[in-house]
Design a protein around this motif. Sequence first.
Motif, PDB file in Angstrom:
ATOM      1  N   ASN A 114      43.018  18.363  10.375  1.00  0.00           N
ATOM      2  CA  ASN A 114      43.426  18.309   9.046  1.00  0.00           C
ATOM      3  C   ASN A 114      43.031  17.270   8.086  1.00  0.00           C
ATOM      4  N   ALA A 115      42.818  15.882   8.474  1.00  0.00           N
ATOM      5  CA  ALA A 115      42.596  14.699   7.932  1.00  0.00           C
ATOM      6  C   ALA A 115      41.144  14.895   7.263  1.00  0.00           C
ATOM      7  N   ALA A 116      40.447  15.315   8.185  1.00  0.00           N
ATOM      8  CA  ALA A 116      39.075  15.714   7.483  1.00  0.00           C
ATOM      9  C   ALA A 116      38.980  16.641   6.423  1.00  0.00           C
ATOM     10  N   ALA A 117      39.827  17.723   6.495  1.00  0.00           N
ATOM     11  CA  ALA A 117      39.941  18.704   5.444  1.00  0.00           C
ATOM     12  C   ALA A 117      40.504  18.036   4.238  1.00  0.00           C
ATOM     13  N   LEU A 118      41.310  17.269   4.460  1.00  0.00           N
ATOM     14  CA  LEU A 118      41.956  16.704   3.298  1.00  0.00           C
ATOM     15  C   LEU A 118      40.981  15.367   2.645  1.00  0.00           C
ATOM     16  N   GLY A 119      40.068  14.782   3.335  1.00  0.00           N
ATOM     17  CA  GLY A 119      39.124  13.980   2.972  1.00  0.00           C
ATOM     18  C   GLY A 119      38.233  14.733   2.137  1.00  0.00           C
ATOM     19  N   GLU A 120      37.659  15.798   2.764  1.00  0.00           N
ATOM     20  CA  GLU A 120      36.425  16.425   1.974  1.00  0.00           C
ATOM     21  C   GLU A 120      37.147  17.075   0.708  1.00  0.00           C
ATOM     22  N   SER A 121      38.254  17.231   0.655  1.00  0.00           N
ATOM     23  CA  SER A 121      39.073  17.941  -0.316  1.00  0.00           C
ATOM     24  C   SER A 121      39.071  16.995  -1.617  1.00  0.00           C
ATOM     25  N   PHE A 122      39.583  15.776  -1.127  1.00  0.00           N
ATOM     26  CA  PHE A 122      39.909  14.676  -2.126  1.00  0.00           C
ATOM     27  C   PHE A 122      38.594  13.982  -2.552  1.00  0.00           C
ATOM     28  N   ALA A 123      37.606  13.960  -1.779  1.00  0.00           N
ATOM     29  CA  ALA A 123      36.411  12.960  -2.145  1.00  0.00           C
ATOM     30  C   ALA A 123      35.051  13.542  -1.600  1.00  0.00           C
ATOM     31  N   GLY A 124      34.950  14.700  -1.270  1.00  0.00           N
ATOM     32  CA  GLY A 124      33.650  15.257  -0.450  1.00  0.00           C
ATOM     33  C   GLY A 124      33.439  16.665  -1.132  1.00  0.00           C
ATOM     34  N   ALA A 125      32.826  17.581  -0.298  1.00  0.00           N
ATOM     35  CA  ALA A 125      32.377  18.781  -0.586  1.00  0.00           C
ATOM     36  C   ALA A 125      33.395  19.714  -1.311  1.00  0.00           C
ATOM     37  N   ALA A 126      34.714  19.456  -1.301  1.00  0.00           N
ATOM     38  CA  ALA A 126      35.730  20.508  -2.171  1.00  0.00           C
ATOM     39  C   ALA A 126      36.324  19.614  -3.104  1.00  0.00           C
ATOM     40  N   LYS A 127      35.651  18.461  -3.708  1.00  0.00           N
ATOM     41  CA  LYS A 127      36.426  17.804  -4.557  1.00  0.00           C
ATOM     42  C   LYS A 127      36.746  18.400  -5.797  1.00  0.00           C
ATOM     43  N   SER A 128      36.126  19.396  -6.341  1.00  0.00           N
ATOM     44  CA  SER A 128      36.205  20.059  -7.418  1.00  0.00           C
ATOM     45  C   SER A 128      36.977  21.323  -7.494  1.00  0.00           C
ATOM     46  N   TYR A 129      37.651  21.594  -5.983  1.00  0.00           N
ATOM     47  CA  TYR A 129      38.233  22.777  -5.887  1.00  0.00           C
ATOM     48  C   TYR A 129      39.745  22.447  -5.409  1.00  0.00           C
ATOM     49  N   PRO A 130      40.641  23.079  -5.989  1.00  0.00           N
ATOM     50  CA  PRO A 130      41.925  22.673  -5.531  1.00  0.00           C
ATOM     51  C   PRO A 130      42.341  23.341  -4.160  1.00  0.00           C
ATOM     52  N   SER A 131      41.732  24.663  -3.933  1.00  0.00           N
ATOM     53  CA  SER A 131      41.978  25.002  -2.468  1.00  0.00           C
ATOM     54  C   SER A 131      40.845  25.482  -1.659  1.00  0.00           C
ATOM     55  N   SER A 132      40.990  24.979  -0.521  1.00  0.00           N
ATOM     56  CA  SER A 132      39.712  25.004   0.437  1.00  0.00           C
ATOM     57  C   SER A 132      40.128  25.173   1.881  1.00  0.00           C
ATOM     58  N   ASP A 304      33.113   9.667   7.820  1.00  0.00           N
ATOM     59  CA  ASP A 304      34.085   9.409   7.016  1.00  0.00           C
ATOM     60  C   ASP A 304      35.328  10.133   6.520  1.00  0.00           C
ATOM     61  N   ALA A 305      35.059  11.497   6.642  1.00  0.00           N
ATOM     62  CA  ALA A 305      36.158  12.480   6.113  1.00  0.00           C
ATOM     63  C   ALA A 305      37.372  12.116   6.975  1.00  0.00           C
ATOM     64  N   GLY A 306      37.579  11.868   8.025  1.00  0.00           N
ATOM     65  CA  GLY A 306      38.609  11.427   8.663  1.00  0.00           C
ATOM     66  C   GLY A 306      39.562  10.545   8.168  1.00  0.00           C
ATOM     67  N   LEU A 307      38.895   9.310   7.892  1.00  0.00           N
ATOM     68  CA  LEU A 307      39.663   8.113   7.472  1.00  0.00           C
ATOM     69  C   LEU A 307      39.881   8.087   6.030  1.00  0.00           C
ATOM     70  N   VAL A 308      39.020   9.003   5.418  1.00  0.00           N
ATOM     71  CA  VAL A 308      39.432   9.135   3.789  1.00  0.00           C
ATOM     72  C   VAL A 308      40.766  10.137   3.568  1.00  0.00           C
ATOM     73  N   GLY A 309      40.503  11.007   4.373  1.00  0.00           N
ATOM     74  CA  GLY A 309      41.564  12.034   4.493  1.00  0.00           C
ATOM     75  C   GLY A 309      43.093  11.519   4.902  1.00  0.00           C
TER      76      GLY A 309
END
Lengths: 318, 318
Positions: A114-132, A304-309
């Motif tokens: 979940n943390a990695a998902a949130l990291g990618e959503s916040f600052a990674g591959a899904a940054k421009s997308y509200p839902s992923s 880094d996805a986990g810690l960013v998330g």
Amino acid sequence: MNYYAGIDLGGTFVKGGIVDEEGNILVKDKIPTGKERPYAEIAADMAQLVLDLAKKAGISPADVKAAGVGSPGTIDSKNGIIVYSNNIRWEKVPLGAELKKHLGIPVFATNDANAAALGESFAGAAKSYPSSVFITLGTGVGGGIILDNVLFEGNRSAGAEIGHMVIRMGGEKCTCGRKGCFEAYASATALIRQTRNAMAKDKTSKLWEICPNPEDVNGKTAFDGMRAGDKTAEKVVKNYITYLAEGIANLANIFRPDAVVLGGGVCAEGDTLLVPLRRKVNRLLYGGTKYAPVLVTVAKLGNDAGLVGAARFAMQNC
Amino acid sequence: MNYYAGIDLGGTFVKGGIVDEEGNILVKDKIPTGKERPYAEIAADMAQLVLDLAKKAGISPADVKAAGVGSPGTIDSKNGIIVYSNNIRWEKVPLGAELKKHLGIPVFATNDANAAALGESFAGAAKSYPSSVFITLGTGVGGGIILDNVLFEGNRSAGAEIGHMVIRMGGEKCTCGRKGCFEAYASATALIRQTRNAMAKDKTSKLWEICPNPEDVNGKTAFDGMRAGDKTAEKVVKNYITYLAEGIANLANIFRPDAVVLGGGVCAEGDTLLVPLRRKVNRLLYGGTKYAPVLVTVAKLGNDAGLVGAARFAMQNC
């Protein structure tokens, strides 16, 4: 600017970082978990890591507004409790409260995928997308679901078990007890099994040159075989991508997210994986791709996805 | 007290009702859809129905704060547009705007299965539960997902296509083009096909006494056969419940909702369906049933679910 501590708790290492409001990592470091020790000791080390990181970043500990932890297992995120983690052998550990004792700031915990998902959503591959929907293809298939930029965890944080969605009733046995789970077909473990099975059936395959000992097969072996022109390897890759596409299409039809983000070693294959995968997924999308397309892509933040998330989770909840 | 108009647009009838803030229906009525007519005529009739209902309820039209419509097809709920409906043969119909012209109040539209899901969540079987997944077992398998008492529709309202989640790769062909969809195994249509197939294979089955003409088989036939002690019928029912359980467990593992609510004719079987279904689903839940149980139950509002949910949708969005 406010700062948040993000901690990625693993069976071997605890990774930590100080993250700003925009998702930039100011500093990061890792320490051994020492998972056999009592949880209070591990928590004390985690807290010290945060304090050390703040110092290294040149900010006062008071500027760290909250801390987030991504942990393997079932996490009661509302209460910061590790309900059960097979990986670190914890049961009902009040990690949030324990860390708060040391740090004196709000602490939040969620599942590591979940943390990695949130990291990618916040600052990674899904940054421009509200839902992923984030899917990690590792030993198992984990996942995280982001709706309107917020993590969706299900009742008592027990949802998002996307690996345990059956895609082939009566199929391969899964570790969860069901048969035919997405995880049993699309994890790295499954790809390795599929590669070994194909080798066992075709003694003339070039896969035997690439990997003389089946014990050494990994998630890259079949792709390497395909690149060497081996038909058996090509078939393994093709079937693997078909399984992956069916699971992704299921999740896309259910969530109709803006993006599906894949993580795990196999993503290093890049377009070799993505081009046929996108073609297959697009064919399976309900109502086609025109009205509400779903981008399939690979993770950007790596380890880094986990810690960013985790930091983002703290930011959104504190 | 504020009041809301709920409209359930069907291929044959338009059902309407005035609903209060607590989900009580003050009055309801239905008129023929006359679906071959231009949409503006149908919308004018729908508006008149709302005005007539308000009058019948003894409230001023000004007390109706907003109206909601549940419509078959793909609905762009943000803009009140029926993007495409196979049932009423509409394409890009601005139904919300058209109704607003007549009524002068905010009008909201969503998919009919979504409306029913919201109705059951607001005032029916899932009333006590913040999160629920609603599954209609009809010609197809439709669904609606409620998270924190709010409808989840996915990007451009194109999500929640839970019928088009493959549970058996390479299995029965689905109307959507995929093979092995949940809908192809768990819809009433699928149950009828499964019953007919079983009859074709067993000419001695009591199903032939219950239903001499296979054309007349319906969703109740196999259950009737089982009650008459027929082994072939029992097997059909058992398999059907197994399919249903696999799909429900997938959704439960993904959403971990408080409740899964089933709608459709087969729900009239009550405990004959529910007792074995719950047993099977509970066995398939990831991590077991203790930590975050998922109640499987049947819908309560029957044909009123759609209009209550449509009214609720208006209430939540206006």
